[in-house]
Write a protein that holds these residues in place. Structure first.
Motif, mmCIF file in Angstrom:
data_model
loop_
_atom_site.group_PDB
_atom_site.id
_atom_site.type_symbol
_atom_site.label_atom_id
_atom_site.label_comp_id
_atom_site.label_asym_id
_atom_site.label_seq_id
_atom_site.Cartn_x
_atom_site.Cartn_y
_atom_site.Cartn_z
ATOM 1 N N ALA A 100 0.853 -1.186 0.000
ATOM 2 C CA ALA A 100 0.000 0.000 0.000
ATOM 3 C C ALA A 100 0.890 1.238 0.000
ATOM 4 C CB ALA A 100 -0.912 0.008 1.220
ATOM 5 N N PHE A 101 0.313 2.307 -0.512
ATOM 6 C CA PHE A 101 0.989 3.596 -0.613
ATOM 7 C C PHE A 101 -0.099 4.649 -0.471
ATOM 8 C CE2 PHE A 101 1.489 7.057 -3.715
ATOM 9 C CZ PHE A 101 2.638 7.660 -3.249
ATOM 10 N N SER A 102 0.146 5.636 0.350
ATOM 11 C CA SER A 102 -0.817 6.716 0.527
ATOM 12 C C SER A 102 -0.050 8.021 0.649
ATOM 13 C CB SER A 102 -1.642 6.472 1.804
ATOM 14 O OG SER A 102 -2.549 7.519 2.035
ATOM 15 N N ALA A 103 -0.516 9.048 -0.027
ATOM 16 C CA ALA A 103 0.136 10.353 0.044
ATOM 17 C C ALA A 103 -0.937 11.422 0.207
ATOM 18 C CB ALA A 103 0.958 10.617 -1.212
ATOM 19 N N PHE A 104 -0.636 12.407 1.032
ATOM 20 C CA PHE A 104 -1.608 13.476 1.261
ATOM 21 C C PHE A 104 -0.869 14.736 1.690
ATOM 22 C CE2 PHE A 104 -1.203 10.743 4.940
ATOM 23 C CZ PHE A 104 -0.955 11.621 5.973
ATOM 24 N N ARG A 147 4.075 20.700 1.516
ATOM 25 C CA ARG A 147 4.678 19.437 1.950
ATOM 26 C C ARG A 147 3.656 18.317 1.792
ATOM 27 N NH1 ARG A 147 9.733 18.821 2.297
ATOM 28 N NH2 ARG A 147 9.614 17.341 3.962
ATOM 29 N N CYS A 148 4.159 17.104 1.706
ATOM 30 C CA CYS A 148 3.324 15.902 1.600
ATOM 31 C C CYS A 148 3.829 14.871 2.587
ATOM 32 C CB CYS A 148 3.494 15.296 0.206
ATOM 33 S SG CYS A 148 2.070 15.437 -0.820
ATOM 34 N N GLN A 149 2.923 14.090 3.138
ATOM 35 C CA GLN A 149 3.309 12.900 3.894
ATOM 36 C C GLN A 149 3.023 11.712 3.006
ATOM 37 O OE1 GLN A 149 2.294 12.331 8.080
ATOM 38 N NE2 GLN A 149 1.828 10.187 7.651
ATOM 39 N N ILE A 150 3.976 10.800 2.953
ATOM 40 C CA ILE A 150 3.837 9.587 2.162
ATOM 41 C C ILE A 150 3.964 8.396 3.090
ATOM 42 C CG2 ILE A 150 4.854 8.192 0.332
ATOM 43 C CD1 ILE A 150 5.747 10.786 -0.996
ATOM 44 N N ASP A 151 2.922 7.567 3.125
ATOM 45 C CA ASP A 151 2.922 6.335 3.922
ATOM 46 C C ASP A 151 3.266 5.171 3.002
ATOM 47 O OD1 ASP A 151 2.056 7.911 6.008
ATOM 48 O OD2 ASP A 151 0.001 7.169 5.990
#
Length: 137
Positions: A38-42, A48-52
């Motif tokens: 899985a990959f999630s970005a917000f 700036r962005c956080q990427i999981d």
């Protein structure tokens, strides 16, 4: 039950909120052979962005990040869910947590095609053990 729920490791990183940043990150992981479940970005604040990142193999992500000079958070946990798509599939899972008085921090779900769905779900670390029990993960 028509779904599989499992506890997974995840890490997050940050990048600029600009065209191509996520592509560059994912490309470096692909080149290192890292498979992401899985990959999630917000967005996070201004510009700036956080990427999981949820890796299939934690060690492969950690090694690739080290090689690429990528700064990752400490290891965290989330739930990965997949199953037969049907009306209310995710609602049923959220209901189980609500009845156990466990708050969901975030959840993303998608139809995966051919009658399947997938989701990623986060709870606070203090609720992880109870949520695991309720969800059978």
């Amino acid at each position: 039950m028509a779904e599989r729920i499992r506890l997974a490791d995840y890490f997050y990183t940050h990048c600029a909120d600009s065209p191509g940043e996520a592509f560059r990150l994912l490309s470096s992981l692909r080149e290192a052979g890292v498979n992401l479940l899985a990959f999630s970005a917000f967005p996070e604040g201004m510009n700036r962005c956080q990427i999981d990142l949820v890796p299939e193999k934690t060690e492969s992500l950690l090694q690739a990040a080290k090689t690429a000079g990528l700064s990752l958070s400490e290891k965290k946990h989330c739930f990965l869910i997949d199953g037969v798509d049907r009306p209310g599939a995710v609602a049923e899972i959220l209901q189980r947590l609500a009845e156990a008085k466990i708050n969901v921090t975030a959840c993303d779900a998608v139809c995966a095609g051919t009658g399947r769905f997938g989701a990623i779900l986060w709870v606070k670390p203090a609720d992880l053990t109870a949520a695991s029990k309720v969800l059978g993960a």
